[in-house]
Design a protein around this motif. Structure first.
Motif, PDB file in Angstrom:
ATOM      1  N   ILE A 132       0.726  -1.299   0.205  1.00  0.00           N
ATOM      2  CA  ILE A 132      -0.212   0.176  -0.535  1.00  0.00           C
ATOM      3  C   ILE A 132       1.090   1.145  -0.147  1.00  0.00           C
ATOM      4  CG2 ILE A 132       0.245   0.149   2.494  1.00  0.00           C
ATOM      5  CD1 ILE A 132      -3.489   0.303   1.254  1.00  0.00           C
ATOM      6  N   ARG A 183      -0.754  -6.630   2.028  1.00  0.00           N
ATOM      7  CA  ARG A 183      -0.538  -5.509   1.940  1.00  0.00           C
ATOM      8  C   ARG A 183      -1.316  -4.891   3.247  1.00  0.00           C
ATOM      9  NH1 ARG A 183      -2.393  -1.769  -2.161  1.00  0.00           N
ATOM     10  NH2 ARG A 183      -4.168  -0.751  -1.639  1.00  0.00           N
ATOM     11  N   GLN A 184      -2.132  -6.241   4.167  1.00  0.00           N
ATOM     12  CA  GLN A 184      -2.513  -5.440   5.287  1.00  0.00           C
ATOM     13  C   GLN A 184      -1.065  -5.333   6.394  1.00  0.00           C
ATOM     14  OE1 GLN A 184      -5.139  -4.791   6.861  1.00  0.00           O
ATOM     15  NE2 GLN A 184      -6.284  -4.963   4.480  1.00  0.00           N
ATOM     16  N   LYS A 228       1.032  -2.407   5.458  1.00  0.00           N
ATOM     17  CA  LYS A 228       0.181  -0.439   6.413  1.00  0.00           C
ATOM     18  C   LYS A 228       0.459  -0.461   7.534  1.00  0.00           C
ATOM     19  CE  LYS A 228      -4.344  -1.023   4.444  1.00  0.00           C
ATOM     20  NZ  LYS A 228      -5.591  -1.411   5.035  1.00  0.00           N
TER      21      LYS A 228
END
Lengths: 316, 313, 596
Positions: C130, C151-152, C155
């Protein structure tokens, strides 16, 4: 001014400054022709507004009507040809005067409403007020004008001005109002500087000192004595900068920042970017000619006006 | 003298601060947020949040040491304008790359216009009152009244395409003088009216001075008065005009660059407007203002050196 | 004074039409792009122009066959088509051996290294990251095991530099350097092969990202037939033949007509066929058109508004063009343009007759004539005619063809539903320039004829997007160009889970449609799926969440010295097939002289 009085009173010398200037101006033939052109443009625009307020249908104002096929060359029926939708270019040109003149008019008013009071106050009171005003206008004038005007037009576009604090309804800006606000808010600097300098000069003059010694209030001195004496400068600057405002509208329209829902000369010239390669020259030519004529008239008249109102500047 | 220069330098500080305030108000407060645009199609709220953090748009406007305003001051003064969000290129690089093409268009245009209009102004002033003078003033007004865009469109269509006198557009490996020739020509013609009129007025103003009368009284010929005395004295307003115009040359010409494919700063600006790339316009505004302030300073200092009448107070 | 005039005359004299390329062995293909190339980092490319330029230098696992129709995906960097497990959840892809990145300063000794399966994994993790803010996450969103978790994880990282790309992703495995295994999240993904031919899925060398950092946008590092030579931002871009390009040959089979059209004359020749590619940025119509007529640009899409000079109403070239031996190709674009309705809008959302009235009010044929010069097909549904699931009967199903009488009647009905006279509606236009304004003028008139007051609201693209995302546009002009031949790409625009700020700008929601979509989108290509797609379109069209306006038809105009020009609706990297006859090109200036 009054002719009968002139006859009765033997001393003709005592003509006022304004009467004298007007007399001079009237002798200038070219300027008078120019003035009549300007008046015609203004009458057309006033007529357009009048018709739209009273909801009168006037055929030559109905620019959105199809009068022929698309892209007709100038011919007997459509003197200036038609555009892509078959609308009369002549009507569009006439109607286009509305946007251009409205923009130039309001831009002038706005710049005057900001520039004149600030300039007069700065020149009259000096001190802190002067410092602030000079600071603001030096700042603005050190930003290149084209960037400043673009920046204003860009950020003001499609914004809603909240005027509740003035007790007014909110104004949503679009097209025409964005353009004149952007021009007006950026072009008051010159007039402000001019008025400030002139005020400073006049403040030393006897008539102001006299008024002061009578105990006139500051506002009375400024509005009743000072401003009338520098008013001719405002008129000169107004007439000379009007042309610049009309041309600025063309550039802003080209950049897509102008009026969109009704014809303007800027958008007609803009259309030429699509039309000219195809050989359709008439729409652009009509708008160019319309701009040319009013600019020419304003330039000539402005010069003559300056010559007659400000004899010092007169160029032999 | 030195105190004057220092004072003059100090005086620029509030001006630059003012410019920074104006740009901040315009581009950070009034302009609004473009994070949606950066995120592209089908972006989630999370991505947008991430973008706002990346560009610092989630910080407070004022009232904090890490506020957007303080960062704006810091970045501008160090010329760190960050990356353009439309193509992730460093803004300062874009400006550096655009300066040269812009200058190669505007400098010849400026010099050409200066030389031509001053020479013509001298001639016209020399012939003042004659039919040629009246005619040329009229032509000036005519030239001033044609919209610039019309000059460009007609010029490109006829001179370049129909008659083939010039290249239509920029082309790789085409020598620079060739493809800037037509835009320069158009620029000069479009600007000639206003300039000629201005310099004619300057010359005529000068002609009204007492020394001119004296020179004529001495029995000098008109030519010698004009070139020896008038031109020399008129140089001061002309030079002022010239120096103050220099910073604007960096900005290039919006329309000419776009229509002739000159990859300069004017073109950059049009693109930035279309893409709402405010940070580019912000950077250009700031740099333009700085240049103006600097050249103004130089003019003032030069004056104070050359002309002893300028007071140092 | 005299000197001045002399100087100007000299200047003019020096500018006479200069001769073309002097070296006959150096073949150059000149083209123009009308939008700025924003960046050449494949993971971040979101606009067509950048994609076209980048595709000449960067390749994907798959590509489209240049000549065959219907469009067919064939291996490019992959050895063969992927092997799919029985449940359709695991794809195994073999990668060609011996493919090298072209030489670039980012590699050791400046020599391009061999392509590995890991380069794909790296590229896709990058899109998932991200912090990288890629516009292309939609491709992989909720598809591959472990990638969403990656992706998490990204973050939680503080800065972009903290994201560790060695973090394993279960669904992306590389048993060896030439094998890539993709494991899906329990749902088949039949679009995957098409998407693996889509530029953002191209491999990325980690060396390049490390070496160039954020400047990677200016330094494409790929395996393609061309490499970047010069890129003058905002001006032009020049690419030269990549000397280490693998052996790829011009296809030797195609459609029946291809032989007749000379498209197979170069069959079996090693690609690329042209030495250099030069693409010049020209955003204004007049110079673009002038340059093409002068023969400076070899191949051109027609600038939208110069149609009528190029083609008369019988869809042919004008005599002027013919005299110049200019050739015209038209082809169907996978695109549909519409005005969408915001279904959550008070006035429009609950008023089907009103929406139908707006649709019936628009004279599509006239629109096509005015704004595309007869180069478009009227649309009544959203599936473009090019796609196999296009329903030729959609016009009758939709019942929204141009009919002013009907529109007026519908307006009456709409007024009854609304309860009073209808308010003025607003149509948002995504641009402020003259093209949009002319369109707006036309549409306004169409609606007026039907008795509807519609105001045009012109705004720039970012404002427009913002308006749509926040559901504050009542109606909006927009379109969709399919990235891949699978119509799922279009259907997802109407899926209720994609409502704004997602891609469902209409805020349209219909449970029946959703059910079909969920079923069809994971089916492999088959007649049943086609039937479902058609059914889904029918449902949408009956609810009328948009005025479907026109399906695009695209064009290419070329001079007769450019060979092997065959339009392709999906492939971008097609310059390698094109050939230029420099001698013929040189003769053109002679031709121009005789024409004068």
């Amino acid at each position: 001014m009054n002719k009968t009085k002139e006859k009765n009173v033997p001393m003709i010398k005592g003509r006022s400054y304004w009467a004298d200037s007007l007399r001079q101006l009237r002798k200038h033939k070219l300027a008078m022709y120019s003035l009549s052109i300007i008046v015609v443009y203004i009458l057309v625009v006033m007529f357009i507004y009048l018709a739209s307020w009273t909801k009168t249908d006037v055929s030559f104002l109905d620019w959105n009507q199809t009068v022929g096929k698309g892209y007709e060359k100038p011919n007997k029926q459509n003197v200036l040809g038609t555009d892509f939708l078959g609308r009369s270019v002549l009507r569009k040109t006439i109607y286009g005067a509305r946007v251009s003149l409205t923009v130039a008019f309001w831009a002038s008013i706005i710049s005057m409403l900001i520039g004149v009071p600030l300039g007069a106050a700065a020149g009259y009171f000096r001190g802190f007020i002067d410092d602030i005003v000079v600071w603001i206008y030096t700042t603005l004038s050190s930003i290149p004008y084209i960037l400043l005007i673009l920046a204003f037009a860009l950020v003001l576009r499609d914004k809603t001005l909240n005027l509740n604090w003035l007790g007014l309804d909110a104004i949503s800006l679009s097209g025409i109002s964005t353009v004149y606000l952007a021009i007006g808010l950026t072009s008051w600097v010159d007039i402000c500087r001019l008025i400030r300098a002139e005020t400073m000069k006049h403040k030393q003059r006897e008539y102001i000192l006299a008024a002061l010694s009578y105990g006139c209030s500051n506002s009375r001195i400024i509005f009743r004595h000072l401003l009338p004496n520098v008013f001719h400068l405002i008129i000169i600057s107004f007439s000379l900068r009007f042309v610049g405002f009309i041309q600025a509208e063309v550039i802003l329209s080209f950049l897509g920042l102008g009026e969109k829902n009704s014809p303007s000369w800027g958008s007609m010239i803009d259309a030429a970017r699509l039309d000219l390669p195809k050989g359709y020259w008439w729409e652009m030519t009509a708008a160019t000619a319309a701009i040319f004529l009013i600019s020419l008239a304003l330039n000539i008249f402005g010069d003559a006006l300056r010559d007659s109102l400000d004899p010092k500047l007169k160029v032999q | 003298m030195i105190t004057y220069i220092i004072r003059r330098l100090l005086y620029t500080i509030p001006i630059i601060f003012g410019v920074l305030v104006v740009t901040f108000i315009l581009f950070n407060i009034v302009s609004g947020d473009v994070s949606d645009q950066i995120a592209g199609k089908a972006a989630s709220a999370e991505t947008i949040k991430e973008i706002r953090a990346e560009y610092g748009w989630d910080k407070p406007l004022f009232l904090s040491w890490d506020s957007q305003f303080i960062n704006h001051l810091k970045n501008s003064l160090t010329f760190q304008f960050g990356r353009s969000w439309s193509d992730r290129e460093l803004i300062i690089t874009k400006i550096k790359q655009g300066a040269l093409p812009s200058l190669s268009l505007t400098v010849p245009m400026f010099i050409g216009e200066l030389v031509i209009s001053i020479s013509l102004a001298l001639i016209v002033a020399f012939l003042r009152g004659t039919i040629i003078d009246i005619l040329s003033v009229f032509i000036c007004v005519v030239l001033m009244s044609v919209p610039f865009l019309s000059f460009i469109l007609f010029g490109q269509y006829f001179l370049a395409f129909k008659w083939g006198l010039f290249p239509v557009y920029f082309w790789p490996d085409l020598p620079l003088p060739q493809y800037v020739a037509l835009p320069i020509l158009i620029g000069i013609v479009a600007g000639l009216g206003g300039n000629l009129r201005f310099y004619r007025t300057v010359m005529l103003d000068e002609l009204r001075n007492d020394y001119v009368r004296t020179a004529f009284a001495k029995g000098l010929g008109t030519g010698s008065v004009l070139f020896r005395h008038v031109l020399k004295n008129a140089m001061i307003p002309i030079i002022t005009q010239v120096i103050l115009a220099i910073p604007f040359l960096f900005l290039g010409s919006l329309l000419l660059e776009r229509f002739f494919g000159i990859p300069g700063l004017g073109y950059l600006m049009i693109d930035a407007i279309a893409a709402r790339d405010f940070q580019i316009i912000n950077a250009m505004t700031f740099i333009g203002a700085i240049l103006f302030v600097v050249f103004n300073l130089i003019t003032d200092i030069c004056y104070s050196i050359v002309d002893p009448r300028v007071s140092f107070e | 004074m005299r000197y001045c005039f002399c100087a100007i005359l000299l200047l003019i004299a020096g500018c006479r039409y200069s001769a073309n390329n002097p070296d006959p062995n150096d073949t150059v293909l000149y083209s123009a792009h009308s939008a700025k190339v924003r960046g050449l980092d494949p993971g971040d490319v979101g606009d067509t122009t950048s994609a076209i330029v980048a595709s000449q230098m960067i390749e994907c696992l798959y590509q489209y066959h240049y000549l065959k129709r219907p469009y067919q995906v064939v291996p490019c960097l992959a050895e063969s088509m992927p092997a799919m497990s029985g449940d359709g959840l695991v794809y195994t892809i073999k990668i060609k051996k011996g493919v090298r990145f072209y030489d670039d300063a980012c590699f050791k000794d400046g020599k391009g290294r061999e392509l590995k399966a890991g380069d794909f994994v790296f590229a896709w993790k990058r899109i998932a990251d991200i912090k990288y803010l890629s516009k292309n996450w939609w491709i992989f969103d909720n598809k591959i095991i472990g990638l969403d978790e990656f992706r998490q994880y990204s973050k939680t990282c503080k800065t972009a530099a903290d994201v560790d790309y060695n973090t394993p992703v279960e669904g992306l495995q590389t048993p060896d350097d030439w094998t890539l295994i993709i494991k899906l999240k329990g749902r088949p993904w039949p679009q995957i092969v098409d998407l693996l031919a889509h530029l953002p899925t191209a491999p990325m060398a980690k060396e390049a990202v490390d070496y160039y950092g954020k400047d990677i946008i200016n330094h494409p590092v790929g395996t393609g037939p061309y490499k970047l030579k010069r890129w003058h931002k905002g001006s032009y871009i020049e690419m030269v033949k990549n000397p280490t390009f693998r052996d790829e040959f011009y296809p030797s089979e195609g459609e029946p007509n291809d032989i007749k059209n000379g498209l197979l004359a170069d069959a079996g020749k090693k690609l690329p066929l042209t030495n250099r590619l030069v693409s010049v940025l020209i955003q204004e119509n007049p110079p673009l058109w002038f340059l093409f007529l002068q023969g400076k640009i070899d191949v051109s899409g027609i600038p939208k508004d110069n149609f009528s000079e190029a083609i008369d109403l019988r869809q042919q070239l004008t005599p002027e063009m013919k005299a110049r031996n200019i050739k015209l190709f038209t082809f169907r674009d996978p695109s549909t343009y519409w005005f969408g309705f915001n279904m959550e809008d008070e006035v429009l959302g609950k008023n089907l007759p009103l929406r139908m009235a707006l649709s019936c009010a628009v004279d599509r044929d006239k629109y096509i004539e005015l704004f595309t010069n007869n180069r478009g097909e009227p649309a009544y549904g959203f599936i473009p005619p090019l796609m196999s699931s296009y329903n030729p009967d959609i016009k009758n199903i939709a019942q929204t063809s141009y009919n002013v009488q009907k529109a007026r009647k519908l307006v009456k009905e709409a007024e009854q539903i609304y309860g009073s006279k209808l308010p003025t509606l607003t149509l948002a236009m995504p641009g402020t320039d003259i093209v949009f304004r002319q369109e707006g003028d036309f549409l306004k008139r169409c609606f007026k004829d039907a008795g509807l007051d519609v105001e045009m609201d012109y705004m720039d693209w970012p404002t427009f997007q913002n308006k749509i995302k926040t559901k504050s546009a009542q109606m909006f002009t927009l379109g969709w160009i399919g990235d891949i031949p699978d119509v799922e790409n279009f259907l997802q625009l109407f899926y209720s889970k994609n409502i704004s700020p997602g891609s469902n700008n209409f805020n349209y929601s219909n449970p029946e449609f959703d059910k079909i979509y969920e079923k069809a989108s994971i089916m492999p290509d088959s007649p049943e799926r086609e039937a479902l797609y058609r059914k889904a379109e029918e449902i949408v069209v009956k609810d009328c969440p948009a005025v479907f306006l026109v399906h695009g038809v695209a064009f290419i105009l070329t001079h007769d010295w450019a060979y092997n020009v065959k339009p392709h609706a999906f492939a971008y990297g097609t310059a390698k097939y094109r050939r230029v006859d420099e001698a013929k090109k040189a003769a053109y200036s002679e031709l121009l002289r005789t024409l004068k």
